[in-house]
Design a protein around this motif. Structure first.
Motif, PDB file in Angstrom:
ATOM      1  N   ASN A  41      -0.167 -10.379  42.659  1.00 14.70           N
ATOM      2  CA  ASN A  41      -0.244 -11.097  43.942  1.00 14.70           C
ATOM      3  C   ASN A  41      -0.470 -10.171  45.129  1.00 14.70           C
ATOM      4  O   ASN A  41      -0.070 -10.481  46.254  1.00 14.70           O
ATOM      5  N   ARG A  42      -1.100  -9.037  44.885  1.00 13.46           N
ATOM      6  CA  ARG A  42      -1.395  -8.098  45.959  1.00 13.46           C
ATOM      7  C   ARG A  42      -2.858  -7.669  45.890  1.00 13.46           C
ATOM      8  O   ARG A  42      -3.539  -7.852  44.891  1.00 13.46           O
ATOM      9  N   GLY A  43      -3.308  -7.071  46.984  1.00  9.53           N
ATOM     10  CA  GLY A  43      -4.633  -6.468  46.970  1.00  9.53           C
ATOM     11  C   GLY A  43      -4.593  -5.107  46.299  1.00  9.53           C
ATOM     12  O   GLY A  43      -3.554  -4.660  45.828  1.00  9.53           O
ATOM     13  N   PHE A 101     -16.941  -1.114  40.960  1.00  9.94           N
ATOM     14  CA  PHE A 101     -15.656  -1.076  40.296  1.00  9.94           C
ATOM     15  C   PHE A 101     -15.804  -1.407  38.818  1.00  9.94           C
ATOM     16  O   PHE A 101     -16.675  -2.193  38.427  1.00  9.94           O
ATOM     17  N   GLY A 102     -14.911  -0.833  38.016  1.00  9.94           N
ATOM     18  CA  GLY A 102     -14.794  -1.250  36.632  1.00  9.94           C
ATOM     19  C   GLY A 102     -14.087  -2.594  36.552  1.00  9.94           C
ATOM     20  O   GLY A 102     -13.665  -3.151  37.571  1.00  9.94           O
TER      21      GLY A 102
ATOM     22  N   ARG B   9      -3.083 -17.456  52.198  1.00 10.56           N
ATOM     23  CA  ARG B   9      -2.880 -16.796  50.906  1.00 10.56           C
ATOM     24  C   ARG B   9      -3.442 -17.641  49.766  1.00 10.56           C
ATOM     25  O   ARG B   9      -3.937 -17.105  48.775  1.00 10.56           O
ATOM     26  N   TYR B  35     -14.851  -8.909  49.179  1.00 14.46           N
ATOM     27  CA  TYR B  35     -15.030  -8.783  47.744  1.00 14.46           C
ATOM     28  C   TYR B  35     -14.573 -10.075  47.073  1.00 14.46           C
ATOM     29  O   TYR B  35     -13.654 -10.747  47.543  1.00 14.46           O
ATOM     30  N   GLN B  37     -12.971 -11.374  43.442  1.00 13.57           N
ATOM     31  CA  GLN B  37     -12.336 -10.912  42.211  1.00 13.57           C
ATOM     32  C   GLN B  37     -12.111 -12.095  41.281  1.00 13.57           C
ATOM     33  O   GLN B  37     -11.335 -12.987  41.573  1.00 13.57           O
ATOM     34  N   LEU B  43     -14.785  -6.174  40.351  1.00  9.14           N
ATOM     35  CA  LEU B  43     -14.875  -6.685  41.715  1.00  9.14           C
ATOM     36  C   LEU B  43     -16.335  -6.749  42.149  1.00  9.14           C
ATOM     37  O   LEU B  43     -17.104  -5.829  41.902  1.00  9.14           O
ATOM     38  N   LEU B  88     -10.200 -14.934  43.564  1.00  8.88           N
ATOM     39  CA  LEU B  88      -9.432 -14.256  44.599  1.00  8.88           C
ATOM     40  C   LEU B  88     -10.422 -13.550  45.516  1.00  8.88           C
ATOM     41  O   LEU B  88     -11.244 -12.758  45.044  1.00  8.88           O
ATOM     42  N   LEU B  90     -10.982 -10.951  48.442  1.00  5.27           N
ATOM     43  CA  LEU B  90     -10.309  -9.811  49.034  1.00  5.27           C
ATOM     44  C   LEU B  90     -11.098  -9.273  50.218  1.00  5.27           C
ATOM     45  O   LEU B  90     -12.314  -9.103  50.136  1.00  5.27           O
ATOM     46  N   GLY B 106      -6.529  -6.179  51.815  1.00  3.08           N
ATOM     47  CA  GLY B 106      -5.545  -7.205  52.056  1.00  3.08           C
ATOM     48  C   GLY B 106      -5.057  -7.775  50.738  1.00  3.08           C
ATOM     49  O   GLY B 106      -5.535  -7.391  49.663  1.00  3.08           O
ATOM     50  N   SER B 107      -4.098  -8.714  50.808  1.00  4.61           N
ATOM     51  CA  SER B 107      -3.527  -9.299  49.597  1.00  4.61           C
ATOM     52  C   SER B 107      -4.400 -10.397  48.998  1.00  4.61           C
ATOM     53  O   SER B 107      -4.138 -10.858  47.895  1.00  4.61           O
TER      54      SER B 107
END
Lengths: 111, 114
Positions: A41-43, A101-102, B9, B35, B37, B43, B88, B90, B106-107
């Motif tokens: 739940n984070r970046g 990114f991978g 969020r 980005y 995800q 990404l 998600l 980002l 950011g989250s």
């Protein structure tokens, strides 16, 4: 074309044991290499980077990574894993093009 | 905290809705990024802004429309999305869009399109 590969979807280690998360890359020109970590739940959070100089790079939370030009690898390592290291780890690379990114490797550290 | 704040969020929207994602950075950076995800995928870079000008657009469908009114704020306007756009999203920033710059994320906003 640029590419980055993380060959393992998941890595399992016991707490206190050394850990390695693998990353290989293919770029044009000199590579700029990064590792990021993502907790639930984070970046993503920056861990370390290699631009030039010493092949062994030290980063946050006791992590380090070794740049190996001949093997085009940039594996992430830590001498002694903690349960709190459990997270999703991303390798990223940039050559003459954009940063890519991978797909990420889930690290599970068990007590 | 990373200094990059995203709201909301979580967001659930229908395919005919219009919504916006907001990102704010308090780091004094000059570059901002969106980005996408998705699970088990790398990404995907969507947009890059440098000093409020869009410098990169990676073949993103027009139903995603970015806006950067100043160097501290970035928006992603969403319109007539598809279920496969659920992901998600980002936001990130860096001092400059240079090769060796590290990104501050950011989250994220977890988007579900019904």
């Amino acid at each position: 074309a640029q590419s980055v590969a993380q060959p393992e979807d998941q890595v399992n280690v016991a707490e206190g044991n050394p850990l390695t998360v693998k990353c290989t890359y293919s770029v044009s020109g000199n590579p700029y290499l990064f590792w990021y970590v993502q907790y639930p739940n984070r970046g993503l959070q920056f861990l370390l980077k290699y631009i030039t100089g010493d092949n062994l790079v030290k980063g946050s939370y006791g992590f380090e990574a070794e740049f190996n030009k001949s093997q085009t690898s940039f594996h992430l390592k830590k001498p002694s894993a903690l349960v709190s290291d459990s997270a999703l780890y991303f390798c990223a690379v940039r050559g003459t093009g954009k940063l890519i990114f991978g797909q990420g490797t889930t690290l599970q550290v068990k007590p | 905290e990373t200094g990059v704040t995203q709201t909301p969020r979580h967001l659930v929207m229908g395919m005919t809705n219009k919504k916006s994602l907001k990102c704010e950075q308090h780091l004094g950076h000059n570059a901002m990024y969106w980005y996408k995800q998705s699970a088990k995928k790398p990404l995907e870079l969507m947009f890059v802004y440098s000093l409020e000008e869009r410098v990169e657009n990676n073949s993103v469908p027009s139903r995603f429309s970015p806006e950067c009114p100043n160097s501290s704020h970035l928006f992603l306007h969403l319109h007539t999305l598809q279920p496969e756009d659920s992901a998600l999203y980002l936001c990130a920033s860096s001092q400059d869009p240079g090769f060796g710059e590290k990104l501050f994320f950011g989250s994220g906003t977890q988007l579900s399109v019904l």
